[in-house]
Design a protein around this motif. Structure first.
Motif, mmCIF file in Angstrom:
data_model
loop_
_atom_site.group_PDB
_atom_site.id
_atom_site.type_symbol
_atom_site.label_atom_id
_atom_site.label_comp_id
_atom_site.label_asym_id
_atom_site.label_seq_id
_atom_site.Cartn_x
_atom_site.Cartn_y
_atom_site.Cartn_z
ATOM 1 N N SER A 33 37.360 14.561 35.738
ATOM 2 C CA SER A 33 38.370 13.941 34.806
ATOM 3 C C SER A 33 38.093 12.324 35.134
ATOM 4 C CB SER A 33 39.120 14.627 34.763
ATOM 5 O OG SER A 33 40.178 14.598 35.524
ATOM 6 N N GLY A 34 37.974 11.678 34.115
ATOM 7 C CA GLY A 34 38.184 10.170 34.263
ATOM 8 C C GLY A 34 37.005 9.365 33.868
ATOM 9 N N PRO A 35 36.464 8.502 34.039
ATOM 10 C CA PRO A 35 35.187 8.085 33.085
ATOM 11 C C PRO A 35 34.080 7.916 34.067
ATOM 12 C CG PRO A 35 36.355 6.489 34.228
ATOM 13 C CD PRO A 35 37.040 7.112 34.295
ATOM 14 N N SER A 36 32.818 8.327 32.894
ATOM 15 C CA SER A 36 31.801 8.163 33.382
ATOM 16 C C SER A 36 31.258 8.879 34.119
ATOM 17 C CB SER A 36 31.319 5.881 33.872
ATOM 18 O OG SER A 36 31.807 5.647 33.181
ATOM 19 N N PHE A 37 31.803 9.983 34.204
ATOM 20 C CA PHE A 37 31.000 10.996 35.710
ATOM 21 C C PHE A 37 29.471 10.922 35.840
ATOM 22 C CE2 PHE A 37 30.770 14.848 37.926
ATOM 23 C CZ PHE A 37 29.933 15.462 37.438
ATOM 24 N N SER A 38 28.662 10.468 34.682
ATOM 25 C CA SER A 38 27.412 10.374 35.150
ATOM 26 C C SER A 38 26.858 9.391 35.930
ATOM 27 C CB SER A 38 26.495 10.816 33.973
ATOM 28 O OG SER A 38 26.533 9.425 32.676
ATOM 29 N N SER A 39 27.939 8.578 35.907
ATOM 30 C CA SER A 39 27.805 7.043 37.274
ATOM 31 C C SER A 39 27.562 8.128 38.753
ATOM 32 C CB SER A 39 28.126 6.076 36.773
ATOM 33 O OG SER A 39 29.646 6.777 36.554
ATOM 34 N N TYR A 40 28.446 9.162 39.032
ATOM 35 C CA TYR A 40 28.344 9.343 40.510
ATOM 36 C C TYR A 40 27.593 10.370 40.792
ATOM 37 C CZ TYR A 40 33.566 7.713 39.848
ATOM 38 O OH TYR A 40 34.620 6.645 39.841
ATOM 39 N N ALA A 41 27.121 10.099 41.470
ATOM 40 C CA ALA A 41 25.963 11.244 42.563
ATOM 41 C C ALA A 41 27.787 12.478 43.024
ATOM 42 C CB ALA A 41 25.485 10.869 43.761
ATOM 43 N N TYR A 50 35.137 25.374 50.144
ATOM 44 C CA TYR A 50 34.120 24.220 50.078
ATOM 45 C C TYR A 50 34.630 23.487 48.835
ATOM 46 C CZ TYR A 50 30.721 27.185 51.303
ATOM 47 O OH TYR A 50 29.435 27.716 52.229
ATOM 48 N N TYR A 51 34.182 21.757 49.499
ATOM 49 C CA TYR A 51 35.113 20.822 48.478
ATOM 50 C C TYR A 51 33.516 20.231 47.853
ATOM 51 C CZ TYR A 51 38.583 21.419 52.194
ATOM 52 O OH TYR A 51 39.344 21.703 52.567
ATOM 53 N N CYS A 52 34.727 19.256 46.657
ATOM 54 C CA CYS A 52 33.528 18.515 45.509
ATOM 55 C C CYS A 52 34.218 17.671 45.925
ATOM 56 C CB CYS A 52 33.789 19.150 44.507
ATOM 57 S SG CYS A 52 33.539 18.306 43.229
ATOM 58 N N ALA A 53 32.970 16.401 46.310
ATOM 59 C CA ALA A 53 32.952 14.877 46.802
ATOM 60 C C ALA A 53 32.318 13.992 45.309
ATOM 61 C CB ALA A 53 32.799 14.914 48.089
ATOM 62 N N ALA A 54 32.807 13.164 44.519
ATOM 63 C CA ALA A 54 32.129 12.549 44.272
ATOM 64 C C ALA A 54 31.416 11.138 44.339
ATOM 65 C CB ALA A 54 32.778 11.731 42.890
ATOM 66 N N ARG A 55 30.716 10.362 44.319
ATOM 67 C CA ARG A 55 30.775 9.191 45.017
ATOM 68 C C ARG A 55 29.929 8.255 43.634
ATOM 69 N NH1 ARG A 55 24.607 7.892 48.267
ATOM 70 N NH2 ARG A 55 25.068 5.884 49.689
ATOM 71 N N HIS A 56 30.069 7.207 43.980
ATOM 72 C CA HIS A 56 30.025 6.379 42.191
ATOM 73 C C HIS A 56 28.897 5.573 43.121
ATOM 74 C CE1 HIS A 56 32.203 3.378 39.133
ATOM 75 N NE2 HIS A 56 31.079 4.026 38.996
ATOM 76 N N PHE A 57 27.791 6.084 42.757
ATOM 77 C CA PHE A 57 26.489 5.668 43.152
ATOM 78 C C PHE A 57 25.084 6.298 42.907
ATOM 79 C CE2 PHE A 57 24.004 2.343 46.150
ATOM 80 C CZ PHE A 57 22.998 2.775 45.946
ATOM 81 N N PRO A 58 24.120 5.947 41.653
ATOM 82 C CA PRO A 58 23.596 6.820 42.116
ATOM 83 C C PRO A 58 22.794 8.067 42.722
ATOM 84 C CG PRO A 58 23.135 4.304 41.279
ATOM 85 C CD PRO A 58 23.552 4.725 42.275
ATOM 86 N N ALA A 59 22.545 7.171 44.179
ATOM 87 C CA ALA A 59 21.794 8.413 44.735
ATOM 88 C C ALA A 59 23.310 9.602 45.576
ATOM 89 C CB ALA A 59 21.002 8.499 45.830
ATOM 90 N N SER A 86 25.489 20.529 50.273
ATOM 91 C CA SER A 86 24.302 19.896 49.027
ATOM 92 C C SER A 86 24.938 18.745 48.459
ATOM 93 C CB SER A 86 24.098 21.319 48.471
ATOM 94 O OG SER A 86 23.081 20.853 47.331
ATOM 95 N N THR A 87 23.385 18.024 48.126
ATOM 96 C CA THR A 87 24.377 16.676 47.273
ATOM 97 C C THR A 87 23.005 16.522 45.811
ATOM 98 O OG1 THR A 87 25.066 14.249 47.725
ATOM 99 C CG2 THR A 87 22.586 15.408 48.652
ATOM 100 N N ILE A 88 23.778 15.648 44.906
ATOM 101 C CA ILE A 88 22.684 15.556 43.607
ATOM 102 C C ILE A 88 22.684 14.248 42.855
ATOM 103 C CG2 ILE A 88 24.598 16.571 41.831
ATOM 104 C CD1 ILE A 88 22.082 17.943 40.225
ATOM 105 N N SER A 89 22.059 13.875 42.946
ATOM 106 C CA SER A 89 22.083 12.815 41.770
ATOM 107 C C SER A 89 22.455 12.685 40.723
ATOM 108 C CB SER A 89 20.570 11.711 42.204
ATOM 109 O OG SER A 89 19.629 12.427 41.270
ATOM 110 N N TRP A 90 22.976 11.219 40.298
ATOM 111 C CA TRP A 90 23.718 11.662 39.072
ATOM 112 C C TRP A 90 23.124 11.813 37.462
ATOM 113 C CZ3 TRP A 90 21.929 8.278 34.422
ATOM 114 C CH2 TRP A 90 20.619 7.366 34.864
ATOM 115 N N ASN A 91 21.301 11.818 37.437
ATOM 116 C CA ASN A 91 20.978 12.338 36.527
ATOM 117 C C ASN A 91 20.278 14.149 37.564
ATOM 118 O OD1 ASN A 91 19.494 11.571 37.957
ATOM 119 N ND2 ASN A 91 17.844 10.888 36.933
ATOM 120 N N GLY A 92 20.658 14.432 37.936
ATOM 121 C CA GLY A 92 20.394 15.570 38.490
ATOM 122 C C GLY A 92 18.809 15.748 39.245
#
Length: 124
Positions: free
Chosen positions: A25-33, A94-103, A49-55
């Motif tokens: 929840s929060g703004p611009s999820f698609s801008s986060y890896a 297991y933890y989920c994490a967000a990075r405000h970067f495309p990669a 594992s990790t995934i880029s902003w657009n998968g």
């Protein structure tokens, strides 16, 4: 900053499957890896594992490659971790994490937002 909530953990037998979800929840999820990390008792947190902003780009730890699949649905603000052929050594929080970067990244220090974690236990 996004807020993250994991779900889908539980108890499963060796060889079984689980699918973890991480709702953001929060703004611009698609801008986060996004990334998944895990921590077993007495051990340090480790990359899964990790995934880029657009998968478009995904990356896995060698220990889970070929068994786990990360994906995301930006329309639903959710990232998933499909875990197949589970082993007892996969047991961890297991933890989920967000990075405000495309990669994406395998370095936990690159992620600024973390969920509370979900327990996965694989019985032998």
């Amino acid at each position: 900053q996004v807020q993250l909530v994991e779900s889908g953990g539980g108890l499963v037998q060796t060889g079984g499957s689980l699918r973890l979800s991480c709702a953001a929840s929060g703004p611009s999820f698609s801008s986060y890896a996004m990334g998944w990390f895990r921590q077993a008792p007495g051990k340090e947190r480790e990359f899964v594992s990790t995934i880029s902003w657009n998968g478009g780009i995904t990356y896995y730890a060698d220990s889970v490659k070929g068994r786990f699949t990360i994906s995301r649905d930006n329309a639903k603000n959710t990232v998933y971790l499909q875990m197949d052929s589970l082993k007892p050594e996969d047991s961890a929080i297991y933890y989920c994490a967000a990075r405000h970067f495309p990669a994406g990244s395998s370095d936990s220090r690159h992620f600024g937002s973390w969920g509370q974690g979900t327990q996965v236990t694989v019985s032998s």
